[in-house]
Design a protein around this motif. Structure first.
Motif, PDB file in Angstrom:
ATOM      1  N   ARG A 250       0.825  -1.218   0.000  1.00  9.48           N
ATOM      2  CA  ARG A 250       0.000   0.000   0.000  1.00  9.48           C
ATOM      3  C   ARG A 250       0.855   1.263   0.000  1.00  9.48           C
ATOM      4  O   ARG A 250       0.571   2.219  -0.716  1.00  9.48           O
ATOM      5  CB  ARG A 250      -0.923  -0.044   1.214  1.00  9.48           C
ATOM      6  N   ILE A 252       3.852   1.747  -1.172  1.00  8.22           N
ATOM      7  CA  ILE A 252       4.453   1.984  -2.486  1.00  8.22           C
ATOM      8  C   ILE A 252       3.393   2.413  -3.485  1.00  8.22           C
ATOM      9  O   ILE A 252       3.563   3.371  -4.243  1.00  8.22           O
ATOM     10  CB  ILE A 252       5.149   0.691  -2.982  1.00  8.22           C
ATOM     11  N   MET A 253       2.254   1.720  -3.454  1.00  4.60           N
ATOM     12  CA  MET A 253       1.168   1.998  -4.384  1.00  4.60           C
ATOM     13  C   MET A 253       0.734   3.469  -4.293  1.00  4.60           C
ATOM     14  O   MET A 253       0.622   4.161  -5.304  1.00  4.60           O
ATOM     15  CB  MET A 253       0.016   1.081  -3.963  1.00  4.60           C
ATOM     16  N   THR A 254       0.495   3.917  -3.073  1.00  3.77           N
ATOM     17  CA  THR A 254       0.025   5.289  -2.912  1.00  3.77           C
ATOM     18  C   THR A 254       1.103   6.294  -3.284  1.00  3.77           C
ATOM     19  O   THR A 254       0.828   7.306  -3.932  1.00  3.77           O
ATOM     20  CB  THR A 254      -0.425   5.509  -1.458  1.00  3.77           C
ATOM     21  N   VAL A 256       3.377   5.871  -5.438  1.00  2.84           N
ATOM     22  CA  VAL A 256       3.516   5.890  -6.896  1.00  2.84           C
ATOM     23  C   VAL A 256       2.376   6.664  -7.546  1.00  2.84           C
ATOM     24  O   VAL A 256       2.608   7.497  -8.425  1.00  2.84           O
ATOM     25  CB  VAL A 256       3.618   4.452  -7.460  1.00  2.84           C
ATOM     26  N   THR A 257       1.121   6.429  -7.102  1.00 10.42           N
ATOM     27  CA  THR A 257       0.030   7.175  -7.743  1.00 10.42           C
ATOM     28  C   THR A 257       0.184   8.670  -7.506  1.00 10.42           C
ATOM     29  O   THR A 257      -0.015   9.470  -8.418  1.00 10.42           O
ATOM     30  CB  THR A 257      -1.361   6.745  -7.226  1.00 10.42           C
ATOM     31  N   THR A 258       0.572   9.035  -6.284  1.00  4.88           N
ATOM     32  CA  THR A 258       0.755  10.456  -6.010  1.00  4.88           C
ATOM     33  C   THR A 258       1.895  11.013  -6.858  1.00  4.88           C
ATOM     34  O   THR A 258       1.785  12.094  -7.437  1.00  4.88           O
ATOM     35  CB  THR A 258       1.065  10.670  -4.522  1.00  4.88           C
TER      36      THR A 258
ATOM     37  N   VAL B 404      -3.128   7.939 -13.607  1.00  5.53           N
ATOM     38  CA  VAL B 404      -3.504   7.235 -12.377  1.00  5.53           C
ATOM     39  C   VAL B 404      -4.520   6.134 -12.689  1.00  5.53           C
ATOM     40  O   VAL B 404      -4.420   5.017 -12.181  1.00  5.53           O
ATOM     41  CB  VAL B 404      -4.055   8.229 -11.325  1.00  5.53           C
ATOM     42  N   TYR B 407      -2.760   3.210 -14.225  1.00  5.63           N
ATOM     43  CA  TYR B 407      -1.973   2.492 -13.223  1.00  5.63           C
ATOM     44  C   TYR B 407      -2.885   1.671 -12.312  1.00  5.63           C
ATOM     45  O   TYR B 407      -2.576   0.523 -11.976  1.00  5.63           O
ATOM     46  CB  TYR B 407      -1.160   3.512 -12.419  1.00  5.63           C
ATOM     47  N   TYR B 412      -5.137  -3.421 -10.373  1.00  5.98           N
ATOM     48  CA  TYR B 412      -6.254  -4.111  -9.744  1.00  5.98           C
ATOM     49  C   TYR B 412      -7.326  -4.569 -10.720  1.00  5.98           C
ATOM     50  O   TYR B 412      -8.389  -5.009 -10.280  1.00  5.98           O
ATOM     51  CB  TYR B 412      -6.904  -3.202  -8.692  1.00  5.98           C
ATOM     52  N   LEU B 451      -3.166  16.715  -6.749  1.00  6.64           N
ATOM     53  CA  LEU B 451      -2.647  15.926  -5.632  1.00  6.64           C
ATOM     54  C   LEU B 451      -3.745  15.025  -5.066  1.00  6.64           C
ATOM     55  O   LEU B 451      -3.494  13.872  -4.710  1.00  6.64           O
ATOM     56  CB  LEU B 451      -2.113  16.854  -4.540  1.00  6.64           C
ATOM     57  N   GLY B 454      -4.070  11.961  -6.888  1.00  3.49           N
ATOM     58  CA  GLY B 454      -3.045  11.000  -6.480  1.00  3.49           C
ATOM     59  C   GLY B 454      -3.386  10.329  -5.167  1.00  3.49           C
ATOM     60  O   GLY B 454      -3.252   9.114  -5.024  1.00  3.49           O
ATOM     61  N   THR B 455      -3.863  11.098  -4.215  1.00  2.00           N
ATOM     62  CA  THR B 455      -4.085  10.515  -2.887  1.00  2.00           C
ATOM     63  C   THR B 455      -5.495   9.927  -2.734  1.00  2.00           C
ATOM     64  O   THR B 455      -5.711   9.128  -1.853  1.00  2.00           O
ATOM     65  CB  THR B 455      -3.867  11.554  -1.774  1.00  2.00           C
ATOM     66  N   VAL B 457      -6.919   7.809  -4.442  1.00  2.00           N
ATOM     67  CA  VAL B 457      -6.910   6.364  -4.620  1.00  2.00           C
ATOM     68  C   VAL B 457      -6.383   5.695  -3.354  1.00  2.00           C
ATOM     69  O   VAL B 457      -6.563   4.498  -3.180  1.00  2.00           O
ATOM     70  CB  VAL B 457      -6.052   5.945  -5.829  1.00  2.00           C
ATOM     71  N   ASP B 458      -5.780   6.451  -2.479  1.00  2.00           N
ATOM     72  CA  ASP B 458      -5.175   5.853  -1.289  1.00  2.00           C
ATOM     73  C   ASP B 458      -6.178   5.037  -0.486  1.00  2.00           C
ATOM     74  O   ASP B 458      -5.904   3.896  -0.120  1.00  2.00           O
ATOM     75  CB  ASP B 458      -4.548   6.942  -0.411  1.00  2.00           C
ATOM     76  N   VAL B 461      -6.785   1.987  -2.240  1.00  2.00           N
ATOM     77  CA  VAL B 461      -5.622   1.103  -2.174  1.00  2.00           C
ATOM     78  C   VAL B 461      -5.593   0.397  -0.828  1.00  2.00           C
ATOM     79  O   VAL B 461      -5.380  -0.819  -0.754  1.00  2.00           O
ATOM     80  CB  VAL B 461      -4.325   1.901  -2.410  1.00  2.00           C
ATOM     81  N   GLU B 465      -5.784  -3.596  -0.777  1.00  2.00           N
ATOM     82  CA  GLU B 465      -4.665  -4.375  -0.242  1.00  2.00           C
ATOM     83  C   GLU B 465      -5.155  -5.258   0.889  1.00  2.00           C
ATOM     84  O   GLU B 465      -4.702  -6.385   1.063  1.00  2.00           O
ATOM     85  CB  GLU B 465      -3.554  -3.439   0.253  1.00  2.00           C
TER      86      GLU B 465
END
Lengths: 326, 554
Positions: A250, A252-254, A256-258, B404, B407, B412, B451, B454-455, B457-458, B461, B465
């Motif tokens: 997780r 690394i994934m986050t 990388v997306t950021t 994004v 990726y 997934y 930004l 990017g975040t 998706v956190d 994720v 996971e």
């Protein structure tokens, strides 16, 4: 089996503490170098913090910085900096320069008459010239801005620390804040090293880095807390390794997306906010590193109170209390 | 976790549809903007020209029409931070007090003796009373001019602070009164600046008070900070004073209560005037550009009844005498009164062009600033630079989102696609909430959105996971998904609360770019939690119900 891009394989088993002294040493040295850089080279403060005037000129014809300088030298400014701005997104006929004039007197900014003189002088050199933006900040305000910026970073650190202390333990709060200070110092050090423009937007970038780095750390801590409850007797160091491996994918994934999103901004976002994006990109990398190698180490050294039942002699005496659950 | 009530599903989808609906106007920015402008124009003037009607009909009225306000760095315009010289008002108050006080003291000249105003620092009034033994009576009279000040901190304080030394009395405003006055001065200044900026009719100016004595003025679409400054920076203090003498010496010593002011037109000509004006610009009700009898630009003005009465009384008593029209401490003209002007209107003429006459009329109509402004910060951003920034911001947002999404799908698969839908909806929701709130989008704000992409998706994720782990532990698909969501929740909450703390600090302590960034970041946090937890889950539940999968590769 469907294709899955996995940067981190399943069930990793890295020992993140094998080189803990080396990594921590690197962090400590990097922080020391940053402080030294900031002390020796200083920061390239923008007018937000230093006061003064910046003029952004755009022209369709190529120019020499020297010509601009010659044109402006006669006007008698002591603190004058002219830089040409290069950017991959500019077309062949777009030539941009930034002119920065330091504070001249008490009022700080360049007077309207002087501004007219400057614009007239540059018009002489290049009739095509356009003044895309003109900004002046007086020294009174710039001093206040730098003070509030410091308060902002400090207050954000304190707020985050308080929240983590409430949600976890004080050791975690300390670990997180040391990691935050690490990230901030390194990012500011980078700005000093490359003399990138340090202004209000940089502070915004720093605060975001704080949020991001902390976000990252908290996710790991959250898992660690879960594992602490699950495995009551395993040594803390093993649990940390386990936690880190579990969350590595997780993390690394986050990151990388950021990083992907920020890289798009870096390349296509134009030169106006480039330094801002550099700060955030660097902050993401450092924040990710500090989660793994700084925050946890601190918590490990401080130790965590594992056995909350010890005060109760009956429970502590129970032979099954320390049995490890699968 | 996998049972979602029907009404919850409707709510989630409804919110998304609503979000899209409110974001749509931003795709037709110009058209919606001219629609809104036309509506406002028609409502204001009541006149409906074909152009206005066409602009209005360019966007259907039943659709949402609120737009994300574009910050100065994106639209171009001027930004000024001014500090009000609040202390100037103290002086004006004392100078205004003097004539009244003199009259009151003069009534008891028999016992008090001669009264003189002594030179004293600005903002104080120093009076000498001839008969020192009667000073207590003089102070009593002065005290009569003082009024109680009501403040939050304590009532019962007096507006005037009076000190006695021998046979002199020094008067100045008390601290409580100063605080109240400062507050009023800044509020008045904000109001007057707003009126002046509104007079030139620019769109959505921001005029707000900052701190104790500062005013922030942001006007999109204006050419430069200079232009804005000349509009609001002039105090436009208009007074009509009696002329004592005309001369050429600027250093002549005026009597107490008199001033020497230069002529605006003739160089080297100085007028000695009574400092207390006969009539002030505050008693002016209207001012319009006009032409004088020679066809030169002039400004016609009109007084309110009190002003007209005073002006009428003065002019009928002083026929044949000159009087001065003073604007911002310069004598614009000093005509000789030929006849009593009782109708309450007059004309200012002098060396000005038509534009100057127009601007003077605007300034006079809007009233005088109570005190001068010092400008601490000035920024001008050209419209081209703003357009460049919008283009760059749009391009980088699209590329960042696309990258994004690619990726996520690579990592997934189908679930990555679900997360991507959430991320895209997240951006749409940010824009729609900003439109509804009328929040301002700035260049750092665009960076904030990028930004967030990017975040955002956190959260997904973390969930995915977790589901992977549960699947590896051998759980069945539905159970793994359900547990994955449950277990991930506390991490998501903690992670977002810490980010939220940083964003909140930025919002409250930051100014300018920092604030703009904090706004989008905060909104982005809220929407990303919504899309990650509710929308993604809804999509996954639908998929589960539809396919009833036996296995899941994640």
């Amino acid at each position: 089996m469907a294709f899955r891009l996995k940067l981190v394989p399943d069930n990793t088993n890295f020992n993140f503490f094998r080189w803990q002294w080396l990594t921590f040493g690197i962090s400590a040295v990097a922080m020391a170098i940053s402080v030294l850089l900031i002390a020796v080279m200083g920061l390239n403060f923008g007018i937000d913090f230093k006061g003064g005037t910046t003029i952004r000129t755009e022209s369709t014809t190529a120019f020499e910085v020297g010509d601009y300088r010659d044109a402006l030298n006669d006007l008698g400014f002591s603190d004058l900096a002219i830089t040409e701005v290069f950017d991959p997104s500019f077309g062949a006929d777009r030539h941009v320069a930034m002119i920065r004039i330091g504070t001249t007197d008490e009022t700080g900014s360049v007077s309207p008459e002087q501004l007219n003189q400057i614009e007239a002088a540059l018009h002489q050199v290049d009739p095509q010239i356009v003044f895309a933006s003109v900004e002046s900040v007086g020294p009174k305000v710039s001093g206040e801005l730098i003070r509030t910026a410091f308060y902002a970073v400090g207050a954000a650190c304190l707020g985050i620390m308080a929240y983590i202390w409430l949600r976890f333990e004080w050791q975690f709060a300390i670990g997180c804040v040391v990691a935050l200070i690490h990230d901030v110092l390194l990012t500011v050090g980078l700005f000093s090293l490359f003399q990138l423009k340090f202004d209000l937007t940089t502070i915004a970038a720093l605060l975001t880095t704080l949020g991001f780095s902390c976000n990252d750390t908290v996710v790991v801590f959250d898992r660690l807390r879960e594992n602490l409850m699950k495995y009551k007797t395993r040594p803390l160091i093993d649990l940390m390794n386990l936690t880190c491996n579990e969350t590595l994918s997780r993390t690394i994934m986050t990151a990388v997306t950021t990083a992907i999103a920020l890289t798009a901004m870096l390349i296509f976002g134009g030169d106006v906010i480039r330094d801002f994006v550099i700060a955030m990109l660097f902050g993401v990398v450092v924040g990710c590193y500090s989660t793994i190698y700084v925050a946890k180490n601190i918590v490990l050294w401080l130790g965590v109170k594992r056995d909350w039942s010890r005060k109760d002699p009956k429970l502590a005496a129970s032979p099954f209390e320390n049995a490890e659950r699968p | 976790m996998l049972q979602i009530d029907r009404w919850k599903r409707i709510l989630i989808i409804g919110l998304c549809v609503l979000g899209i609906g409110f974001a749509v106007p931003n795709m037709f920015y110009q058209r919606v903007e001219s629609h809104n402008d036309a509506l406002a124009e028609i409502a204001k003037t009541g006149v409906e020209t074909p152009e206005l009607a066409a602009a209005r009909d360019g966007w259907p009225g039943w659709l949402p029409s609120s737009l994300v306000a574009l910050g100065l760095d994106l639209r171009g315009g001027a930004h000024l931070l001014g500090e009000v010289r609040v202390a100037e008002v103290y002086k004006a108050r004392m100078d205004a007090l003097w004539p009244e006080l003199r009259r009151a003291l003069a009534e008891e000249r028999a016992t008090l003796g001669a009264i003189r105003r002594l030179p004293s620092p600005e903002g104080t009034l120093k009076i000498e009373v001839e008969n020192a033994d009667r000073i207590a009576r003089a102070i009593e009279i002065v005290r009569g001019f003082s009024t109680p000040v009501t403040t939050l901190t304590g009532a019962g304080q007096q507006s005037l602070a009076i000190q006695q030394q021998g046979n002199t009395v020094t008067i100045h405003l008390s601290d409580a009164e100063k605080a109240v006055t400062d507050d009023r001065t800044v509020q008045q200044s904000v109001e007057i600046i707003r009126r002046r900026v509104d007079e030139v009719g620019t769109r959505e100016p921001t005029i707000v008070r900052q701190g104790a004595d500062r005013i922030l003025i942001q006007v999109p679409g204006i050419g430069s900070a200079e232009e804005l400054k000349s509009l609001i920076g002039t105090t436009a203090k208009l007074t009509f004073n009696s002329v004592v003498a005309t001369g050429t010496n600027p250093d002549a010593r005026p009597g107490v209560g008199q001033v020497i002011l230069p002529s605006a037109e003739q160089e080297g000509v100085y007028y000695t005037l009574e400092e207390s004006p006969v009539v002030t610009g505050e008693e002016l009700t209207d001012a319009v550009p006009a032409t004088d009898q020679n066809g030169m630009p002039a400004v016609d003005f009109r007084f309110n009844p009190t002003g007209a009465r005073k002006f009428g009384a003065y002019t009928s008593a002083n026929i044949g005498q000159p009087f001065a029209i003073v604007l911002d401490n310069k004598v614009i003209s000093a005509p000789v009164i030929r006849q009593a002007i009782t109708a309450g209107s007059g004309q200012i003429s002098g060396s000005m062009d038509f534009e100057g006459a127009n601007q003077l009329a605007v300034l006079l109509r809007a009233g005088a600033l109570p005190a001068q402004l010092d400008f601490l910060e000035e920024r001008t951003i050209g419209p081209e630079l703003g357009q460049d920034s919008i283009d760059a911001g749009r391009l980088s947002s699209v590329i960042a989102t696309a990258a994004v999404v690619a990726y996520m799908i690579a990592s997934y698969g189908l679930f990555g696609a679900f997360a991507s839908v959430s991320v895209i909806l997240n951006v749409i929701l940010i824009l729609s909430i900003m439109s509804i709130m009328g929040a301002t989008l700035t260049l750092p704000g665009i960076a904030g959105i990028v930004l967030t992409v990017g975040t955002a998706v956190d959260a997904n994720v973390i969930i995915y996971e977790r589901i992977r782990e549960e699947l590896r532990a051998g759980k069945r698909v539905a159970k793994a998904i359900s547990d994955g969501f449950d277990e991930a929740m506390s991490a998501i909450i903690d992670a977002n609360v810490t980010s939220f703390i940083a964003a909140a600090v930025m919002f409250f302590l930051g100014s300018g770019p920092v604030k703009g960034f904090a706004v989008t970041l905060t909104i982005g946090l809220v929407t990303s939690v919504f899309t990650a937890i509710f929308l993604t889950r809804l999509m996954i539940v639908w998929w589960l119900e539809w396919r009833k999968p036996k296995e899941l590769i994640l």
